[in-house]
Scaffold this active site. Sequence first.
Site, PDB file in Angstrom:
ATOM      1  N   HIS A 198       5.521   5.795  11.494  1.00 27.71           N
ATOM      2  CA  HIS A 198       4.972   5.695  10.137  1.00 27.71           C
ATOM      3  C   HIS A 198       4.000   6.871   9.988  1.00 27.71           C
ATOM      4  O   HIS A 198       2.777   6.691   9.975  1.00 27.71           O
ATOM      5  CB  HIS A 198       4.261   4.352   9.989  1.00 27.71           C
ATOM      6  CG  HIS A 198       3.916   3.963   8.585  1.00 27.71           C
ATOM      7  ND1 HIS A 198       3.992   4.827   7.515  1.00 27.71           N
ATOM      8  CD2 HIS A 198       3.473   2.774   8.074  1.00 27.71           C
ATOM      9  CE1 HIS A 198       3.626   4.175   6.416  1.00 27.71           C
ATOM     10  NE2 HIS A 198       3.307   2.937   6.731  1.00 27.71           N
ATOM     11  N   ARG A 252      11.460   3.812   3.129  1.00 33.26           N
ATOM     12  CA  ARG A 252      11.131   2.898   4.242  1.00 33.26           C
ATOM     13  C   ARG A 252      12.398   2.136   4.589  1.00 33.26           C
ATOM     14  O   ARG A 252      13.072   1.600   3.714  1.00 33.26           O
ATOM     15  CB  ARG A 252      10.033   1.929   3.833  1.00 33.26           C
ATOM     16  CG  ARG A 252       9.816   0.829   4.858  1.00 33.26           C
ATOM     17  CD  ARG A 252       8.587   0.006   4.567  1.00 33.26           C
ATOM     18  NE  ARG A 252       7.373   0.752   4.861  1.00 33.26           N
ATOM     19  CZ  ARG A 252       6.150   0.237   4.812  1.00 33.26           C
ATOM     20  NH1 ARG A 252       5.974  -1.032   4.462  1.00 33.26           N
ATOM     21  NH2 ARG A 252       5.095   0.975   5.110  1.00 33.26           N
ATOM     22  N   LYS A 256      26.514  -3.525  -1.316  1.00 30.19           N
ATOM     23  CA  LYS A 256      27.961  -3.385  -1.549  1.00 30.19           C
ATOM     24  C   LYS A 256      28.633  -2.613  -0.420  1.00 30.19           C
ATOM     25  O   LYS A 256      29.817  -2.309  -0.481  1.00 30.19           O
ATOM     26  CB  LYS A 256      28.210  -2.647  -2.867  1.00 30.19           C
ATOM     27  CG  LYS A 256      27.627  -3.338  -4.078  1.00 30.19           C
ATOM     28  CD  LYS A 256      27.961  -2.534  -5.325  1.00 30.19           C
ATOM     29  CE  LYS A 256      27.268  -3.114  -6.545  1.00 30.19           C
ATOM     30  NZ  LYS A 256      27.414  -2.211  -7.705  1.00 30.19           N
ATOM     31  N   ARG A 302       0.800  -1.218   0.000  1.00 35.41           N
ATOM     32  CA  ARG A 302       0.000   0.000   0.000  1.00 35.41           C
ATOM     33  C   ARG A 302       0.837   1.275   0.000  1.00 35.41           C
ATOM     34  O   ARG A 302       0.591   2.197  -0.765  1.00 35.41           O
ATOM     35  CB  ARG A 302      -0.900   0.060   1.253  1.00 35.41           C
ATOM     36  CG  ARG A 302      -2.196  -0.645   1.128  1.00 35.41           C
ATOM     37  CD  ARG A 302      -2.620  -1.140   2.493  1.00 35.41           C
ATOM     38  NE  ARG A 302      -1.693  -2.179   2.894  1.00 35.41           N
ATOM     39  CZ  ARG A 302      -1.851  -3.453   2.578  1.00 35.41           C
ATOM     40  NH1 ARG A 302      -2.898  -3.828   1.918  1.00 35.41           N
ATOM     41  NH2 ARG A 302      -0.956  -4.350   2.920  1.00 35.41           N
ATOM     42  N   THR A 303       1.803   1.319   0.898  1.00 38.86           N
ATOM     43  CA  THR A 303       2.505   2.581   1.083  1.00 38.86           C
ATOM     44  C   THR A 303       3.255   2.970  -0.192  1.00 38.86           C
ATOM     45  O   THR A 303       3.113   4.078  -0.703  1.00 38.86           O
ATOM     46  CB  THR A 303       3.473   2.487   2.277  1.00 38.86           C
ATOM     47  OG1 THR A 303       2.719   2.091   3.427  1.00 38.86           O
ATOM     48  CG2 THR A 303       4.130   3.829   2.551  1.00 38.86           C
TER      49      THR A 303
HETATM   50  C1  NCD Z   1       2.065  -1.119   8.287  1.00 37.25           C
HETATM   51  C2  NCD Z   1       3.562  -0.909   8.405  1.00 37.25           C
HETATM   52  O1  NCD Z   1       4.290  -1.127   7.434  1.00 37.25           O
HETATM   53  O2  NCD Z   1       3.967  -0.480   9.470  1.00 37.25           O
HETATM   54  N1  NCD Z   1       1.665  -1.345   6.967  1.00 37.25           N
HETATM   55  C3  NCD Z   1       1.345  -0.255   6.194  1.00 37.25           C
HETATM   56  O3  NCD Z   1       2.170   0.553   5.843  1.00 37.25           O
HETATM   57  N2  NCD Z   1       0.055  -0.075   5.886  1.00 37.25           N
HETATM   58  C4  NCD Z   1       1.529  -2.115   9.225  1.00 37.25           C
HETATM   59  C5  NCD Z   1       2.100  -3.496   9.220  1.00 37.25           C
HETATM   60  O4  NCD Z   1       3.027  -3.823   8.499  1.00 37.25           O
HETATM   61  O5  NCD Z   1       1.586  -4.295  10.000  1.00 37.25           O
END
Ligand code: NCD
Length: 311
Positions: free
Chosen positions: A135, A107, A86, A56-57
């Site tokens: 997040h 991320r 590397k 999703r993100t």
């Molecule tokens: C979450 C995350 O990555 O922290 N997912 C997301 O971005 N919607 C929650 C999760 O991974 O459980």
Amino acid sequence: MNPKLYHVLGAKQFSRSELDELFAAAKGMEEVVRTGGNRSHQGAIMTTLFFEASTRTRLSFESAMSRLGGSVIGTENAAQFSSAIKGETLEDTIRIISGYSDVIVMRHTEIGAAKRAAAVADVPVINAGDGAGEHPTQALLDAYTIQKEIGQLDGVRIAMVGDLAYGRTVHSLSYILANYKDVQVFYISPENVRIPSYVKRYMDEKGIRYSESGDLNSVAGDIDVLYQTRIQKERFPSLEEYEKASGHFIVDAELMSLMPNKSIVLHPLPRAGEIADSVDNDPRAAYFRQARNGLYVRMALVDKALRGINR
Ligand code: NCD
């Protein structure tokens, strides 16, 4: 860190007026999407640099950029496919990417990685999750969803359920909600994954009412929002600890029967058994609508970052 850039690093950076502005912008983006997108950032490039799994993100950020007329470069498995393997430092990687693009969405596995990136970046950095830390963009779309579905954030009663220790979304959502009046948070978790004390300290400083327990049924009738989360298997020190935390709180028809008619169930997703599929048809199941809202909120954030508005 270049103070002229609009970085999104953690949820504490948002004031209430900024949130109002952002949610109004996100609402405007709903219309932009309905009418086929626009070209407001034609020629601009986003890099998505993901060292951890994501559906999703990453894809909603990429969709957001496309809807605004920009384009995307990136690597979805940066731990293996970027020069990190590397031995390149994160700082060097960011310096290089700054020269190739206008905004970086990252991320990473480590808490604080986004801040490290922003310290050396020449373009805005958006934190799409830093290990068990934060997040912030998820929390923004969560809050946007609550406002849309419940009508307001002031006075909201919310149960945050599940892995409150490693679940970064609940940390960020707590910080966002701390901007609102008369909020009440019920932290419901297994013993070994309770909400961290640094989050509680922040809530104390902001005068937010909260309680901690291991009993979801007894609060289910008194909440507007049930925010369910996945037990973050990949972050536990051992399988044994994970097993202690898993399987405790399942949202099913029985639990739904305890919840008020005008309430909603949210989940950042992915779910891993903690919401029964049979709940999906309940009109209070708002998690797919929530995921959709991610697009609008991220369009608003990307737009702001690319316009170079830093307030
Ligand atoms: C979450 C995350 O990555 O922290 N997912 C997301 O971005 N919607 C929650 C999760 O991974 O459980």
